[in-house]
Design a protein around this motif. Structure first.
Motif, short mmCIF file in Angstrom:
data_model
loop_
_atom_site.label_atom_id
_atom_site.label_comp_id
_atom_site.label_asym_id
_atom_site.label_seq_id
_atom_site.Cartn_x
_atom_site.Cartn_y
_atom_site.Cartn_z
N LYS A 143 0.83 -1.20 0.00
CA LYS A 143 0.00 0.00 0.00
C LYS A 143 0.87 1.25 0.00
CE LYS A 143 -3.64 2.37 2.65
NZ LYS A 143 -4.50 2.31 3.86
N LEU A 144 1.93 1.26 0.81
CA LEU A 144 2.83 2.40 0.85
C LEU A 144 3.60 2.55 -0.45
CD1 LEU A 144 4.22 1.98 4.49
CD2 LEU A 144 2.32 3.42 3.71
N MET A 145 4.01 1.45 -1.05
CA MET A 145 4.77 1.51 -2.30
C MET A 145 3.87 1.96 -3.45
SD MET A 145 7.43 -1.68 -1.98
CE MET A 145 8.55 -1.00 -3.20
N ARG A 146 2.63 1.55 -3.45
CA ARG A 146 1.70 2.04 -4.49
C ARG A 146 1.51 3.55 -4.38
NH1 ARG A 146 -1.05 -3.17 -3.72
NH2 ARG A 146 -1.00 -4.27 -5.73
N LYS A 147 1.44 4.06 -3.14
CA LYS A 147 1.33 5.51 -2.96
C LYS A 147 2.57 6.21 -3.47
CE LYS A 147 -0.19 9.48 -1.50
NZ LYS A 147 -1.27 10.19 -2.24
N GLY A 149 4.46 5.13 -5.81
CA GLY A 149 4.38 5.03 -7.26
C GLY A 149 3.45 6.07 -7.86
N GLU A 150 2.36 6.38 -7.18
CA GLU A 150 1.44 7.41 -7.67
C GLU A 150 2.12 8.78 -7.70
OE1 GLU A 150 -1.98 7.38 -5.17
OE2 GLU A 150 -2.55 5.32 -5.67
N ILE A 151 2.84 9.09 -6.63
CA ILE A 151 3.58 10.36 -6.58
C ILE A 151 4.61 10.40 -7.69
CG2 ILE A 151 5.14 11.78 -5.19
CD1 ILE A 151 3.82 10.44 -2.69
N HIS A 152 5.34 9.31 -7.84
CA HIS A 152 6.40 9.20 -8.84
C HIS A 152 5.86 9.45 -10.24
CE1 HIS A 152 10.51 6.94 -8.58
NE2 HIS A 152 10.62 8.14 -9.13
N ARG A 153 4.76 8.77 -10.57
CA ARG A 153 4.17 8.90 -11.91
C ARG A 153 3.75 10.33 -12.16
NH1 ARG A 153 0.50 10.34 -14.63
NH2 ARG A 153 -0.63 11.03 -12.77
N GLY A 383 4.36 -8.91 -13.95
CA GLY A 383 4.63 -7.72 -13.16
C GLY A 383 3.53 -6.68 -13.24
N GLU A 384 3.10 -6.19 -12.09
CA GLU A 384 2.13 -5.10 -12.01
C GLU A 384 2.90 -3.79 -11.83
OE1 GLU A 384 -0.89 -3.08 -8.77
OE2 GLU A 384 -0.41 -5.22 -8.54
N CYS A 385 2.83 -2.93 -12.84
CA CYS A 385 3.56 -1.66 -12.77
C CYS A 385 2.83 -0.69 -11.85
CB CYS A 385 3.69 -1.06 -14.17
SG CYS A 385 4.69 0.44 -14.20
N ILE A 386 3.56 -0.06 -10.94
CA ILE A 386 2.96 0.88 -10.00
C ILE A 386 3.50 2.30 -10.16
CG2 ILE A 386 2.41 -0.90 -8.31
CD1 ILE A 386 4.85 -0.04 -6.68
N THR A 387 4.27 2.55 -11.23
CA THR A 387 4.87 3.88 -11.41
C THR A 387 4.50 4.54 -12.74
OG1 THR A 387 6.88 2.69 -12.09
CG2 THR A 387 6.85 3.61 -9.87
N GLY A 388 3.51 4.02 -13.44
CA GLY A 388 3.06 4.67 -14.67
C GLY A 388 3.45 3.91 -15.93
N ASN A 389 2.86 4.32 -17.04
CA ASN A 389 3.01 3.58 -18.30
C ASN A 389 3.54 4.42 -19.46
OD1 ASN A 389 1.89 1.04 -17.33
ND2 ASN A 389 -0.07 2.15 -17.20
#
Length: 397
Positions: A143-147, A149-153, A383-389
């Motif tokens: 959950k923390l890593m997905r968050k 990743g959202e910021i990163h993207r 792999g599920e990408c969590i930092t954008g496409n």
């Protein structure tokens, strides 16, 4: 209000670590954890002190500074104050001559002070066992890593194009980028397990700065600020029309990192062969992501990808000139560089919920470093990408 790591999470981590120790080193009796990051992983607080894990007994966290902060921050039930190792030693019964420690992290001088009060005759590293237990992330960690990743993207794909302007230098971009990331929720630091490694916000470069030799064990490079600060960015390298802009930066949220690389074409479209090379790197990333499934070996993934590339593409792949690296990706979590690595020698199968950054890149003479990097969770479906496409080479005109 302090958001604490749940006690159930801490108990699960310690249990999994003990299970791995029992399987790998059946004779173990004592483990001592000194590094702040591993201490945080097991106890939920990051202090000067040590965690003692004794087989078949309750673990003990001894804290020199700050005991009061540790009590405020942590759900860990066994926290005790100490002024020196002497205090902890007075409450410790030695029944074995072997202690298991973080051999990759702890300096000899520190160990000598420790052994003055804990006279073990043999010190054996258990860095692999700690790295392995940290490599499989819980739902709390994901959950923390997905968050992150959202910021990163958002920052690299949506905001950076509006930040680039002709005449700015690399150091200016680094400072402005850091400020924006902090505002968006980044925790402010990029942590590495690698010995004596500082990197700041990451690596960024305009044009051929991104293929300049670097002290850092990664495919990209940059000029740095000066020899005493060989990262961040140059004050003299100025952004001009036609430049390739290369950003390989970390993001983090509540201690957990993601890694992402994005490239931009500033002012003009780059030559067709550069765009073609970028697209090949994206295809390699996608092939690797497809193989990020439980049971696959990181070494197998590395060999399969490297075996399909022709000699022309292999030249300056994963670096430039004689500065190339022998991996295609790496684990990530509380540190940027975690277990496992997509490279030869990593023959233990991937497990569900491991998280890896995949980063195929290639240096191009007189242009710079192209390629891509994103962070992926290992799942049954790849792999599920969590930092954008975004595929990179974002045009900024």
């Amino acid at each position: 209000m302090i958001e604490k790591v749940p006690l159930s999470e801490l108990k699960s981590r310690l249990k999994r670590f003990v299970d791995i120790m029992n399987a790998d080193i059946p004779q173990w009796k004592y483990v001592f954890v000194f590094s702040k990051l591993n201490m945080y992983y097991f106890t939920g607080t990051m202090q000067e002190g040590m965690l003692i894990i004794v087989r078949d007994e309750e673990p003990q966290l001894w804290v020199r500074r700050s005991y009061e902060r540790a009590i405020d921050e942590s759900e860990f039930p066994f926290i005790y104050p100490m002024t020196s190792f002497r205090d902890a030693a007075a409450n410790f019964q030695l029944h074995d001559s072997i202690a298991y420690i973080e051999a990759e992290i702890i300096p000899i001088g520190f160990l000598e002070r420790f052994q003055k009060y804990f006279p073990f005759t043999d010190l054996i590293g258990i860095d692999y066992q700690i790295s392995y237990v940290r490599s499989v992330k819980s739902e709390y960690e994901l959950k923390l890593m997905r968050k992150s990743g959202e910021i990163h993207r958002r920052v690299l794909e949506d905001l950076v194009p509006g930040m680039l302007r002709e005449g700015m230098n690399e150091a200016e971009l680094a400072g402005e980028l850091y400020n924006v990331m902090i505002k968006e929720g980044h925790h402010g630091i990029a942590r590495f397990s690698m010995f004596d490694t500082d990197i700041g916000i990451g690596q960024l470069g305009f044009g051929v700065s991104s293929i300049y030799p670097s002290f850092f064990n990664g495919p990209g490079g940059n000029y740095g600020m000066y020899p005493a600060m060989p990262f961040i960015g140059s004050r003299s390298n100025i952004l001009k029309k036609g430049d390739l802009v290369f950003l390989d930066v970390a993001c983090g949220y509540y201690g957990y990192h993601t890694d992402k690389t994005m490239t931009y074409m500033f002012g003009n479209i780059l030559p067709e062969y550069v765009i073609k090379t970028q697209n090949q790197c994206v295809e390699i990333q996608n092939q690797i992501a497809e193989m990020l499934r439980p049971g696959n070996l990181p070494s197998m993934i590395y060999d399969k990808i490297m075996g399909q590339l022709d000699n022309d593409f292999l030249e300056n792949f994963m670096g430039f000139g004689n500065k190339t690296v022998k991996f295609l990706g790496h684990g990530i979590g509380l540190s940027i560089d975690e277990y496992p690595v997509i490279a030869k020698g990593f023959d233990r199968p991937l497990e569900k919920n491991m998280v890896l950054a995949v980063e195929p890149k290639k240096g191009i003479e007189n242009i710079g470093m192209v390629g891509i990097e994103n962070t992926f969770i290992v799942t049954e479906n790849g792999g599920e990408c969590i930092t954008g496409n975004n595929i990179g080479l974002i045009p900024v005109f």
